[in-house]
Write a protein that holds these residues in place. Structure first.
Motif, PDB file in Angstrom:
ATOM      1  N   THR A   1       1.960   6.643  -7.340  1.00 15.12           N
ATOM      2  CA  THR A   1       0.603   7.265  -7.531  1.00 15.12           C
ATOM      3  C   THR A   1       0.852   8.630  -7.521  1.00 15.12           C
ATOM      4  OG1 THR A   1      -1.390   5.803  -6.983  1.00 15.12           O
ATOM      5  CG2 THR A   1      -2.222   7.645  -7.307  1.00 15.12           C
ATOM      6  N   VAL A   2       1.764   9.199  -6.848  1.00 12.46           N
ATOM      7  CA  VAL A   2       2.429  11.055  -6.158  1.00 12.46           C
ATOM      8  C   VAL A   2       3.472  10.567  -6.911  1.00 12.46           C
ATOM      9  CG1 VAL A   2       3.501  11.824  -4.394  1.00 12.46           C
ATOM     10  CG2 VAL A   2       1.481  10.606  -3.245  1.00 12.46           C
TER      11      VAL A   2
ATOM     12  N   ILE B   1       0.859  -1.060  -0.053  1.00 14.78           N
ATOM     13  CA  ILE B   1      -0.166  -0.162  -0.001  1.00 14.78           C
ATOM     14  C   ILE B   1       0.598   1.071  -0.830  1.00 14.78           C
ATOM     15  CG2 ILE B   1      -1.729   1.580   1.281  1.00 14.78           C
ATOM     16  CD1 ILE B   1      -2.512  -1.351   2.491  1.00 14.78           C
ATOM     17  N   ILE B   2       1.840   1.064   0.751  1.00 18.10           N
ATOM     18  CA  ILE B   2       2.862   2.304   0.782  1.00 18.10           C
ATOM     19  C   ILE B   2       3.657   2.848  -0.422  1.00 18.10           C
ATOM     20  CG2 ILE B   2       4.843   3.038   2.506  1.00 18.10           C
ATOM     21  CD1 ILE B   2       4.125   2.117   4.131  1.00 18.10           C
TER      22      ILE B   2
ATOM     23  N   ASN C   1       2.425   1.790  -3.616  1.00 17.46           N
ATOM     24  CA  ASN C   1       1.447   2.200  -4.522  1.00 17.46           C
ATOM     25  C   ASN C   1       1.273   3.312  -4.099  1.00 17.46           C
ATOM     26  OD1 ASN C   1       1.135  -0.097  -5.509  1.00 17.46           O
ATOM     27  ND2 ASN C   1      -0.585  -1.526  -4.625  1.00 17.46           N
ATOM     28  N   PHE C   2       1.102   3.950  -2.867  1.00 13.74           N
ATOM     29  CA  PHE C   2       0.404   5.952  -2.827  1.00 13.74           C
ATOM     30  C   PHE C   2       1.427   6.307  -3.513  1.00 13.74           C
ATOM     31  CE2 PHE C   2       1.134   9.330  -0.014  1.00 13.74           C
ATOM     32  CZ  PHE C   2      -0.906   9.721  -0.533  1.00 13.74           C
ATOM     33  N   ALA C   3       2.747   6.068  -2.726  1.00 15.73           N
ATOM     34  CA  ALA C   3       4.155   6.733  -3.449  1.00 15.73           C
ATOM     35  C   ALA C   3       3.789   6.790  -4.593  1.00 15.73           C
ATOM     36  CB  ALA C   3       6.111   6.588  -3.001  1.00 15.73           C
TER      37      ALA C   3
END
Length: 282
Positions: free
Chosen positions: A51-52, A44-45, A47-49
Protein backbone atom coordinates in the motif's frame (compact mmCIF):
# COMPACT_ATOMS: atom_id res chain seq x y z
CA UNK A 1 -27.16 -56.27 72.35
CA UNK A 2 -25.13 -58.12 74.90
CA UNK A 3 -24.26 -56.93 78.26
CA UNK A 4 -21.51 -54.53 78.61
CA UNK A 5 -21.20 -54.20 74.84
CA UNK A 6 -21.07 -51.00 72.66
CA UNK A 7 -22.30 -50.19 69.16
CA UNK A 8 -19.51 -49.17 66.75
CA UNK A 9 -20.17 -48.03 63.16
CA UNK A 10 -17.55 -48.85 60.59
CA UNK A 11 -19.22 -46.77 57.80
CA UNK A 12 -17.28 -43.63 56.63
CA UNK A 13 -18.60 -41.08 54.23
CA UNK A 14 -16.37 -41.36 51.10
CA UNK A 15 -15.40 -38.07 49.29
CA UNK A 16 -15.25 -38.01 45.44
CA UNK A 17 -11.79 -37.97 43.91
CA UNK A 18 -10.91 -34.62 42.20
CA UNK A 19 -9.27 -34.96 38.79
CA UNK A 20 -7.41 -31.78 37.61
CA UNK A 21 -8.61 -30.37 34.20
CA UNK A 22 -6.12 -28.70 31.84
CA UNK A 23 -7.30 -25.34 30.31
CA UNK A 24 -5.79 -24.07 26.98
CA UNK A 25 -4.50 -25.42 23.69
CA UNK A 26 -1.63 -27.77 23.78
CA UNK A 27 0.23 -29.94 21.38
CA UNK A 28 -0.05 -29.66 17.59
CA UNK A 29 -3.10 -27.40 17.85
CA UNK A 30 -1.02 -24.81 19.69
CA UNK A 31 1.72 -24.96 17.10
CA UNK A 32 -0.82 -24.54 14.23
CA UNK A 33 -2.35 -21.53 15.95
CA UNK A 34 1.03 -19.84 16.36
CA UNK A 35 1.81 -20.55 12.71
CA UNK A 36 -1.47 -18.97 11.53
CA UNK A 37 -0.91 -15.89 13.71
CA UNK A 38 2.61 -15.53 12.35
CA UNK A 39 1.38 -15.98 8.76
CA UNK A 40 -1.34 -13.35 9.28
CA UNK A 41 1.23 -10.94 10.69
CA UNK A 42 3.47 -11.44 7.67
CA UNK A 43 0.54 -10.83 5.28
CA UNK A 44 -0.40 -7.65 7.11
CA UNK A 45 3.17 -6.36 6.87
CA UNK A 46 3.33 -7.22 3.15
CA UNK A 47 -0.04 -5.52 2.44
CA UNK A 48 1.02 -2.44 4.34
CA UNK A 49 4.31 -2.29 2.41
CA UNK A 50 2.49 -2.72 -0.92
CA UNK A 51 0.00 0.00 0.00
CA UNK A 52 2.79 2.41 0.86
CA UNK A 53 4.59 1.52 -2.39
CA UNK A 54 1.46 2.05 -4.50
CA UNK A 55 0.80 5.41 -2.86
CA UNK A 56 4.42 6.37 -3.49
CA UNK A 57 4.33 5.31 -7.14
CA UNK A 58 1.00 7.07 -7.80
CA UNK A 59 2.24 10.14 -5.97
CA UNK A 60 -0.92 10.22 -3.91
CA UNK A 61 -1.39 13.20 -1.64
CA UNK A 62 -4.15 15.27 -0.09
CA UNK A 63 -4.19 17.47 -3.25
CA UNK A 64 -4.75 14.68 -5.77
CA UNK A 65 -3.30 11.64 -7.43
CA UNK A 66 -0.03 12.00 -9.36
CA UNK A 67 -0.38 14.61 -12.09
CA UNK A 68 -4.06 15.08 -11.26
CA UNK A 69 -4.56 17.88 -8.76
CA UNK A 70 -8.03 18.48 -7.34
CA UNK A 71 -8.98 21.97 -6.24
CA UNK A 72 -12.23 23.52 -5.06
CA UNK A 73 -13.55 24.31 -8.54
CA UNK A 74 -11.34 22.45 -11.04
CA UNK A 75 -9.17 19.44 -11.78
CA UNK A 76 -5.64 20.15 -13.04
CA UNK A 77 -3.72 17.57 -15.10
CA UNK A 78 -0.05 18.29 -15.77
CA UNK A 79 0.76 15.30 -18.04
CA UNK A 80 -0.79 13.29 -20.85
CA UNK A 81 -4.08 11.63 -19.95
CA UNK A 82 -5.98 8.94 -21.82
CA UNK A 83 -9.76 8.72 -21.37
CA UNK A 84 -11.41 5.41 -22.22
CA UNK A 85 -14.98 6.59 -21.65
CA UNK A 86 -16.88 9.88 -22.13
CA UNK A 87 -15.74 12.91 -20.17
CA UNK A 88 -18.17 15.64 -19.18
CA UNK A 89 -16.86 19.10 -18.32
CA UNK A 90 -18.08 22.65 -18.66
CA UNK A 91 -14.64 23.95 -19.70
CA UNK A 92 -11.36 22.37 -20.80
CA UNK A 93 -8.28 24.54 -21.32
CA UNK A 94 -4.51 24.16 -21.24
CA UNK A 95 -1.99 26.01 -19.15
CA UNK A 96 -1.27 29.51 -20.33
CA UNK A 97 2.23 28.58 -21.51
CA UNK A 98 1.36 25.21 -23.11
CA UNK A 99 -0.89 24.19 -26.02
CA UNK A 100 -3.94 21.95 -25.66
CA UNK A 101 -3.48 18.75 -27.68
CA UNK A 102 -6.26 16.23 -28.35
CA UNK A 103 -5.21 12.95 -29.98
CA UNK A 104 -7.36 10.12 -31.29
CA UNK A 105 -6.75 7.07 -33.44
CA UNK A 106 -10.02 7.68 -35.30
CA UNK A 107 -12.17 10.80 -35.19
CA UNK A 108 -12.53 13.60 -32.65
CA UNK A 109 -16.19 14.58 -32.27
CA UNK A 110 -17.59 17.56 -30.37
CA UNK A 111 -21.34 17.49 -29.61
CA UNK A 112 -23.68 20.10 -28.17
CA UNK A 113 -26.99 18.99 -26.69
CA UNK A 114 -30.18 20.63 -25.54
CA UNK A 115 -31.96 20.10 -22.25
CA UNK A 116 -33.48 16.84 -23.49
CA UNK A 117 -30.11 15.39 -24.50
CA UNK A 118 -30.66 15.76 -28.25
CA UNK A 119 -27.65 16.68 -30.39
CA UNK A 120 -28.06 20.25 -31.69
CA UNK A 121 -24.56 20.71 -33.14
CA UNK A 122 -21.65 18.50 -34.07
CA UNK A 123 -18.07 19.13 -35.14
CA UNK A 124 -16.09 16.14 -36.42
CA UNK A 125 -12.34 16.12 -37.13
CA UNK A 126 -11.45 13.06 -39.18
CA UNK A 127 -8.27 11.73 -40.71
CA UNK A 128 -9.13 13.19 -44.12
CA UNK A 129 -11.87 15.76 -43.55
CA UNK A 130 -13.38 18.24 -41.09
CA UNK A 131 -17.18 18.33 -40.88
CA UNK A 132 -19.57 20.64 -39.08
CA UNK A 133 -23.26 19.83 -38.56
CA UNK A 134 -25.22 22.82 -37.33
CA UNK A 135 -27.80 25.37 -38.43
CA UNK A 136 -25.13 28.07 -38.75
CA UNK A 137 -21.33 28.04 -39.06
CA UNK A 138 -19.40 31.24 -38.21
CA UNK A 139 -15.66 31.98 -38.16
CA UNK A 140 -14.27 34.98 -36.25
CA UNK A 141 -10.78 36.43 -36.09
CA UNK A 142 -8.85 37.25 -32.92
CA UNK A 143 -10.66 40.59 -32.60
CA UNK A 144 -14.15 39.04 -32.81
CA UNK A 145 -14.67 40.23 -36.39
CA UNK A 146 -16.83 37.93 -38.48
CA UNK A 147 -14.88 36.36 -41.35
CA UNK A 148 -17.21 33.65 -42.62
CA UNK A 149 -20.90 32.93 -42.06
CA UNK A 150 -22.71 29.96 -43.59
CA UNK A 151 -26.31 28.87 -43.09
CA UNK A 152 -29.09 27.18 -45.04
CA UNK A 153 -30.11 30.45 -46.69
CA UNK A 154 -26.95 32.55 -47.05
CA UNK A 155 -23.17 32.34 -47.33
CA UNK A 156 -21.46 35.55 -46.24
CA UNK A 157 -17.81 36.59 -46.18
CA UNK A 158 -17.19 39.29 -43.59
CA UNK A 159 -16.63 42.95 -44.42
CA UNK A 160 -13.22 42.82 -42.70
CA UNK A 161 -11.95 40.50 -45.46
CA UNK A 162 -10.23 42.60 -48.12
CA UNK A 163 -9.49 39.91 -50.70
CA UNK A 164 -11.00 36.50 -51.36
CA UNK A 165 -8.66 34.26 -53.35
CA UNK A 166 -9.63 31.01 -55.08
CA UNK A 167 -6.47 29.22 -56.14
CA UNK A 168 -7.39 25.98 -57.89
CA UNK A 169 -6.06 24.46 -61.07
CA UNK A 170 -9.42 23.89 -62.76
CA UNK A 171 -11.11 27.13 -61.70
CA UNK A 172 -14.08 27.83 -59.43
CA UNK A 173 -17.62 26.84 -60.45
CA UNK A 174 -20.67 28.69 -59.06
CA UNK A 175 -24.10 27.10 -59.42
CA UNK A 176 -25.99 30.31 -58.66
CA UNK A 177 -25.45 34.08 -58.95
CA UNK A 178 -22.34 35.68 -57.49
CA UNK A 179 -22.50 39.17 -55.99
CA UNK A 180 -19.24 41.07 -55.47
CA UNK A 181 -17.96 44.63 -55.63
CA UNK A 182 -14.81 43.59 -57.46
CA UNK A 183 -13.50 40.47 -59.19
CA UNK A 184 -9.80 40.40 -60.09
CA UNK A 185 -6.88 38.04 -60.58
CA UNK A 186 -3.33 38.23 -59.34
CA UNK A 187 -0.52 39.97 -61.19
CA UNK A 188 0.64 36.79 -62.94
CA UNK A 189 -2.45 34.89 -64.04
CA UNK A 190 -5.31 36.14 -66.17
CA UNK A 191 -8.96 36.38 -65.15
CA UNK A 192 -11.39 34.26 -67.14
CA UNK A 193 -15.18 34.25 -66.74
CA UNK A 194 -16.86 31.55 -68.76
CA UNK A 195 -19.92 29.35 -68.91
CA UNK A 196 -19.41 26.12 -70.89
CA UNK A 197 -23.14 25.48 -71.35
CA UNK A 198 -25.24 28.44 -70.19
CA UNK A 199 -24.92 32.22 -70.38
CA UNK A 200 -22.66 34.67 -68.61
CA UNK A 201 -24.61 37.69 -67.36
CA UNK A 202 -22.99 40.69 -65.63
CA UNK A 203 -25.41 43.18 -64.04
CA UNK A 204 -24.81 46.25 -61.90
CA UNK A 205 -27.05 48.88 -60.35
CA UNK A 206 -24.83 51.79 -61.49
CA UNK A 207 -21.93 51.01 -63.80
CA UNK A 208 -19.72 48.16 -64.95
CA UNK A 209 -15.99 48.78 -65.30
CA UNK A 210 -13.73 46.33 -67.12
CA UNK A 211 -10.05 47.17 -67.04
CA UNK A 212 -6.78 45.36 -67.60
CA UNK A 213 -3.11 46.22 -67.99
CA UNK A 214 -2.93 43.89 -70.99
CA UNK A 215 -5.56 42.61 -73.43
CA UNK A 216 -9.26 42.08 -72.77
CA UNK A 217 -10.89 39.36 -74.82
CA UNK A 218 -14.57 38.52 -74.98
CA UNK A 219 -15.95 35.72 -77.13
CA UNK A 220 -19.05 33.57 -77.31
CA UNK A 221 -20.71 30.99 -79.55
CA UNK A 222 -24.04 32.83 -79.67
CA UNK A 223 -25.04 36.48 -79.42
CA UNK A 224 -23.17 39.04 -77.33
CA UNK A 225 -25.24 41.94 -76.01
CA UNK A 226 -24.02 45.16 -74.42
CA UNK A 227 -27.00 47.09 -73.11
CA UNK A 228 -27.74 50.03 -70.84
CA UNK A 229 -31.29 50.92 -69.82
CA UNK A 230 -30.72 54.61 -68.97
CA UNK A 231 -27.05 55.40 -69.57
CA UNK A 232 -24.50 55.14 -72.38
CA UNK A 233 -22.07 52.56 -73.63
CA UNK A 234 -18.65 54.17 -74.05
CA UNK A 235 -15.72 52.56 -75.88
CA UNK A 236 -12.75 54.72 -75.02
CA UNK A 237 -9.54 54.02 -76.94
CA UNK A 238 -7.22 55.64 -79.47
CA UNK A 239 -7.51 52.60 -81.71
CA UNK A 240 -10.88 50.86 -82.06
CA UNK A 241 -11.09 48.01 -84.55
CA UNK A 242 -14.05 45.88 -85.62
CA UNK A 243 -12.61 43.28 -87.97
CA UNK A 244 -14.67 40.78 -89.91
CA UNK A 245 -17.64 43.02 -90.80
CA UNK A 246 -19.56 42.41 -93.99
CA UNK A 247 -18.76 44.93 -96.75
CA UNK A 248 -20.71 45.92 -99.85
CA UNK A 249 -17.61 46.01 -102.07
CA UNK A 250 -14.18 44.41 -102.19
CA UNK A 251 -11.89 46.95 -103.85
CA UNK A 252 -11.76 49.89 -101.41
CA UNK A 253 -8.99 50.38 -98.82
CA UNK A 254 -11.10 52.69 -96.61
CA UNK A 255 -14.76 52.29 -95.79
CA UNK A 256 -17.64 54.11 -94.23
CA UNK A 257 -19.56 52.51 -91.34
CA UNK A 258 -23.22 51.80 -92.02
CA UNK A 259 -25.96 50.58 -89.71
CA UNK A 260 -29.01 48.59 -90.68
CA UNK A 261 -32.45 49.07 -89.17
CA UNK A 262 -32.01 45.96 -87.10
CA UNK A 263 -28.76 47.37 -85.63
CA UNK A 264 -26.32 45.33 -87.71
CA UNK A 265 -23.16 47.18 -88.85
CA UNK A 266 -21.62 46.82 -92.30
CA UNK A 267 -19.02 48.60 -94.43
CA UNK A 268 -19.45 50.55 -97.65
CA UNK A 269 -17.09 52.42 -99.95
CA UNK A 270 -16.62 56.14 -99.21
CA UNK A 271 -18.07 57.18 -102.58
CA UNK A 272 -21.17 55.03 -102.27
CA UNK A 273 -24.24 55.39 -100.16
CA UNK A 274 -25.11 52.95 -97.44
CA UNK A 275 -27.42 50.79 -99.48
CA UNK A 276 -28.55 47.74 -97.52
CA UNK A 277 -28.87 44.43 -99.29
CA UNK A 278 -30.07 40.99 -98.31
CA UNK A 279 -26.47 40.10 -97.53
CA UNK A 280 -25.51 43.16 -95.47
CA UNK A 281 -28.85 43.54 -93.66
CA UNK A 282 -30.48 40.10 -93.49
Amino acid sequence: MGRGGAYTSTHRDSEPEVIPTKIGIYGWRKRCLYFLVLLLLVLIIINFALTVWILKVLDFSIHGLGSIKITDNAISISEDVEFLKPVYASKIHANYDLPLVLNSKNNITFNTRDGNGNVTGQFVIGSKSVKSFSERFIIYDSEQNMLFDASDELLTIGDIVKHVKFKVSEGVAFQGPVQADRISSNEVDSLTLESPIGDVTVDAAKKITISSKNDIKSSCHGDMTLGSSTGKIILKSSNIQIPGLTDSSTAASAYQLCICENGRIFLAEPSQQCVPTNTTCP
